[in-house]
Scaffold this motif. Structure first.
Motif, PDB file in Angstrom:
ATOM      1  N   ALA A 158     -51.070  -2.691 -68.794  1.00 25.66           N
ATOM      2  CA  ALA A 158     -51.430  -2.832 -67.688  1.00 25.66           C
ATOM      3  C   ALA A 158     -51.288  -4.050 -66.987  1.00 25.66           C
ATOM      4  O   ALA A 158     -52.452  -5.255 -67.917  1.00 25.66           O
ATOM      5  N   GLY A 159     -51.022  -5.161 -65.969  1.00 23.34           N
ATOM      6  CA  GLY A 159     -51.389  -6.004 -65.050  1.00 23.34           C
ATOM      7  C   GLY A 159     -53.013  -6.244 -64.735  1.00 23.34           C
ATOM      8  O   GLY A 159     -53.536  -5.406 -64.571  1.00 23.34           O
ATOM      9  N   LYS A 160     -52.765  -7.898 -64.000  1.00 23.44           N
ATOM     10  CA  LYS A 160     -54.116  -8.690 -63.622  1.00 23.44           C
ATOM     11  C   LYS A 160     -54.431  -7.510 -62.683  1.00 23.44           C
ATOM     12  O   LYS A 160     -55.443  -6.731 -62.710  1.00 23.44           O
ATOM     13  N   ASP A 161     -53.244  -6.953 -61.712  1.00 26.95           N
ATOM     14  CA  ASP A 161     -53.323  -6.555 -60.298  1.00 26.95           C
ATOM     15  C   ASP A 161     -54.108  -5.363 -60.393  1.00 26.95           C
ATOM     16  O   ASP A 161     -55.087  -4.926 -60.079  1.00 26.95           O
ATOM     17  N   GLU A 162     -53.551  -4.700 -62.070  1.00 29.35           N
ATOM     18  CA  GLU A 162     -54.371  -2.441 -61.921  1.00 29.35           C
ATOM     19  C   GLU A 162     -55.354  -2.837 -62.730  1.00 29.35           C
ATOM     20  O   GLU A 162     -56.321  -2.358 -62.208  1.00 29.35           O
ATOM     21  N   VAL A 163     -55.766  -4.259 -63.330  1.00 28.80           N
ATOM     22  CA  VAL A 163     -56.972  -3.969 -64.000  1.00 28.80           C
ATOM     23  C   VAL A 163     -58.699  -4.616 -62.820  1.00 28.80           C
ATOM     24  O   VAL A 163     -58.924  -3.852 -63.342  1.00 28.80           O
ATOM     25  N   VAL A 164     -58.261  -5.089 -61.969  1.00 30.73           N
ATOM     26  CA  VAL A 164     -59.230  -5.904 -61.301  1.00 30.73           C
ATOM     27  C   VAL A 164     -58.955  -4.468 -60.360  1.00 30.73           C
ATOM     28  O   VAL A 164     -60.397  -4.138 -59.693  1.00 30.73           O
ATOM     29  N   LEU A 165     -58.068  -3.654 -59.906  1.00 35.00           N
ATOM     30  CA  LEU A 165     -58.315  -1.769 -59.032  1.00 35.00           C
ATOM     31  C   LEU A 165     -58.787  -0.772 -59.911  1.00 35.00           C
ATOM     32  O   LEU A 165     -59.436  -0.773 -59.307  1.00 35.00           O
ATOM     33  N   ALA A 166     -59.232  -1.681 -61.816  1.00 32.38           N
ATOM     34  CA  ALA A 166     -59.514  -0.147 -61.974  1.00 32.38           C
ATOM     35  C   ALA A 166     -60.755  -0.703 -61.518  1.00 32.38           C
ATOM     36  O   ALA A 166     -61.693   0.838 -61.515  1.00 32.38           O
ATOM     37  N   ILE A 167     -61.299  -1.678 -61.751  1.00 38.62           N
ATOM     38  CA  ILE A 167     -63.052  -2.003 -61.908  1.00 38.62           C
ATOM     39  C   ILE A 167     -63.297  -1.965 -60.480  1.00 38.62           C
ATOM     40  O   ILE A 167     -64.365  -1.759 -60.763  1.00 38.62           O
ATOM     41  N   GLN A 168     -62.695  -1.978 -59.510  1.00 38.65           N
ATOM     42  CA  GLN A 168     -63.519  -1.921 -58.222  1.00 38.65           C
ATOM     43  C   GLN A 168     -63.750  -0.576 -58.387  1.00 38.65           C
ATOM     44  O   GLN A 168     -64.152   0.427 -57.640  1.00 38.65           O
ATOM     45  N   ASN A 169     -62.234   0.207 -58.649  1.00 41.39           N
ATOM     46  CA  ASN A 169     -62.268   1.531 -58.367  1.00 41.39           C
ATOM     47  C   ASN A 169     -63.688   2.100 -58.636  1.00 41.39           C
ATOM     48  O   ASN A 169     -64.506   3.345 -58.200  1.00 41.39           O
ATOM     49  N   VAL A 170     -63.439   1.910 -59.669  1.00 46.65           N
ATOM     50  CA  VAL A 170     -65.013   2.801 -61.069  1.00 46.65           C
ATOM     51  C   VAL A 170     -66.070   2.133 -60.897  1.00 46.65           C
ATOM     52  O   VAL A 170     -67.012   3.133 -60.599  1.00 46.65           O
ATOM     53  N   HIS A 192     -60.005   5.741 -62.480  1.00 45.10           N
ATOM     54  CA  HIS A 192     -58.614   5.325 -62.586  1.00 45.10           C
ATOM     55  C   HIS A 192     -58.510   5.363 -63.722  1.00 45.10           C
ATOM     56  O   HIS A 192     -58.573   5.146 -64.681  1.00 45.10           O
ATOM     57  N   PHE A 193     -57.007   5.981 -63.765  1.00 47.19           N
ATOM     58  CA  PHE A 193     -55.904   6.121 -64.467  1.00 47.19           C
ATOM     59  C   PHE A 193     -54.932   4.716 -64.759  1.00 47.19           C
ATOM     60  O   PHE A 193     -54.522   4.654 -63.148  1.00 47.19           O
ATOM     61  N   SER A 194     -54.071   4.146 -65.553  1.00 47.40           N
ATOM     62  CA  SER A 194     -53.492   4.039 -65.554  1.00 47.40           C
ATOM     63  C   SER A 194     -52.120   4.689 -64.947  1.00 47.40           C
ATOM     64  O   SER A 194     -51.541   6.418 -64.854  1.00 47.40           O
ATOM     65  N   SER A 195     -50.928   3.771 -64.261  1.00 45.93           N
ATOM     66  CA  SER A 195     -49.435   4.494 -63.062  1.00 45.93           C
ATOM     67  C   SER A 195     -49.106   5.790 -64.246  1.00 45.93           C
ATOM     68  O   SER A 195     -48.956   5.206 -65.449  1.00 45.93           O
ATOM     69  N   GLY A 196     -49.197   7.067 -63.715  1.00 46.09           N
ATOM     70  CA  GLY A 196     -48.310   7.519 -64.823  1.00 46.09           C
ATOM     71  C   GLY A 196     -48.807   8.549 -65.573  1.00 46.09           C
ATOM     72  O   GLY A 196     -48.178   9.805 -65.406  1.00 46.09           O
ATOM     73  N   LEU A 197     -50.056   8.036 -66.150  1.00 47.01           N
ATOM     74  CA  LEU A 197     -51.004   9.187 -67.084  1.00 47.01           C
ATOM     75  C   LEU A 197     -51.146  10.401 -66.152  1.00 47.01           C
ATOM     76  O   LEU A 197     -51.476  11.340 -66.692  1.00 47.01           O
ATOM     77  N   LEU A 198     -52.020  10.387 -65.176  1.00 44.93           N
ATOM     78  CA  LEU A 198     -52.633  11.480 -64.090  1.00 44.93           C
ATOM     79  C   LEU A 198     -51.621  13.122 -64.149  1.00 44.93           C
ATOM     80  O   LEU A 198     -51.317  14.109 -64.345  1.00 44.93           O
ATOM     81  N   GLU A 199     -49.596  11.407 -64.071  1.00 54.36           N
ATOM     82  CA  GLU A 199     -49.088  13.244 -63.558  1.00 54.36           C
ATOM     83  C   GLU A 199     -48.390  13.789 -64.737  1.00 54.36           C
ATOM     84  O   GLU A 199     -48.449  14.952 -64.732  1.00 54.36           O
ATOM     85  N   SER A 200     -49.037  12.641 -65.961  1.00 55.47           N
ATOM     86  CA  SER A 200     -48.993  13.602 -68.101  1.00 55.47           C
ATOM     87  C   SER A 200     -49.764  14.431 -68.081  1.00 55.47           C
ATOM     88  O   SER A 200     -48.777  15.632 -68.167  1.00 55.47           O
ATOM     89  N   MET A 201     -51.155  14.499 -67.347  1.00 62.71           N
ATOM     90  CA  MET A 201     -51.917  15.085 -67.980  1.00 62.71           C
ATOM     91  C   MET A 201     -51.819  16.882 -66.595  1.00 62.71           C
ATOM     92  O   MET A 201     -52.380  17.412 -67.651  1.00 62.71           O
ATOM     93  N   MET A 202     -51.502  16.120 -65.575  1.00 61.94           N
ATOM     94  CA  MET A 202     -51.430  17.160 -64.864  1.00 61.94           C
ATOM     95  C   MET A 202     -49.643  17.902 -65.489  1.00 61.94           C
ATOM     96  O   MET A 202     -49.999  19.444 -65.271  1.00 61.94           O
TER      97      MET A 202
END
Length: 215
Positions: free
Chosen positions: A110-122, A128-138
């Motif tokens: 994960a890049g900086k933008d996603e790490v920051v977004l994850a921190i803000q979201n939680v 917050h899940f890494s891109s693609g993980l939610l689709e994989s889980m479903m």
């Protein structure tokens, strides 16, 4: 009115990772890194002495891994948000961590933008899940498991105990793995034998293999 600063604690057994993460977050307005630990035990000590809003922890660590740390942290500090970082992208791993109370899951690519977004979201109360993980889980959730009809009457916890029994673990080991008491494990084992109509652990193991819980 300015938003409050999000106080972040880090835990990773590789110093270069925590140093890099600290440097990266130091450039982000509204986020402050208030400490770093090299293992789960040190992280618990750190959290006793500083106030953190979010904990970013590695999954694979010696002494106490990220899953154990997540469980301990959530039991002691329910309001603290936990994001797990890992190289693994298996949906089953993510689900286990969610069951333990994790609020987010990031792959280490994960890049900086996603790490920051994850921190803000939680911090805002969202998962917050890494891109693609939610689709994989479903996708995995909609795929029928081999032999799953054998386990249709079992609870999720009973399936976990059954799988652990099939791995050859004893009551104490299963209790430590699933964070329940050996007495509770014994109760689950008794219930499994009744539901699956078998009279010993060997029978449970055969059913677990037939259901695809173990290879």
């Amino acid at each position: 009115m300015a938003s409050p600063t999000i106080r972040v604690a880090l835990c990773d057994d590789h110093r270069i990772v925590t140093d890099g993460m600290q440097q990266m977050l130091s450039t982000v307005a509204g986020i402050e890194c208030i400490g770093a630990a090299q293992d789960g035990v040190a992280a618990l000590y750190l959290l006793e002495h500083v106030r953190a809003d979010v904990l970013l922890t590695d999954l694979d660590m010696p002494e106490m891994d990220g899953a154990q740390l997540t469980s301990r942290v959530k039991a002691k500090y329910p309001a603290l948000k936990v994001i797990v970082l890992s190289m693994h992208e298996e949906a089953a791993t993510v689900k286990q961590l969610l069951d333990l109370g994790a609020d987010g899951y990031l792959v280490k690519s994960a890049g900086k933008d996603e790490v920051v977004l994850a921190i803000q979201n939680v911090h805002a109360g969202r998962k917050h899940f890494s891109s693609g993980l939610l689709e994989s889980m479903m996708k995995q959730a909609t795929q029928p498991k081999p032999g799953s009809n054998l386990l249709k009457d079992l609870s999720e916890r009973e399936i976990e105990v059954l799988a652990a029994l099939a791995e050859g673990l004893g009551n104490k080991e299963i209790g430590e793995k699933l964070f329940i008491s050996p007495r509770t494990v014994d109760t689950h084992r008794t219930n499994l034998m009744k539901k699956l109509e078998t009279h010993n652990v060997a029978g449970l193991v055969r059913i677990a293999i037939a259901a695809g819980l173990v290879k």
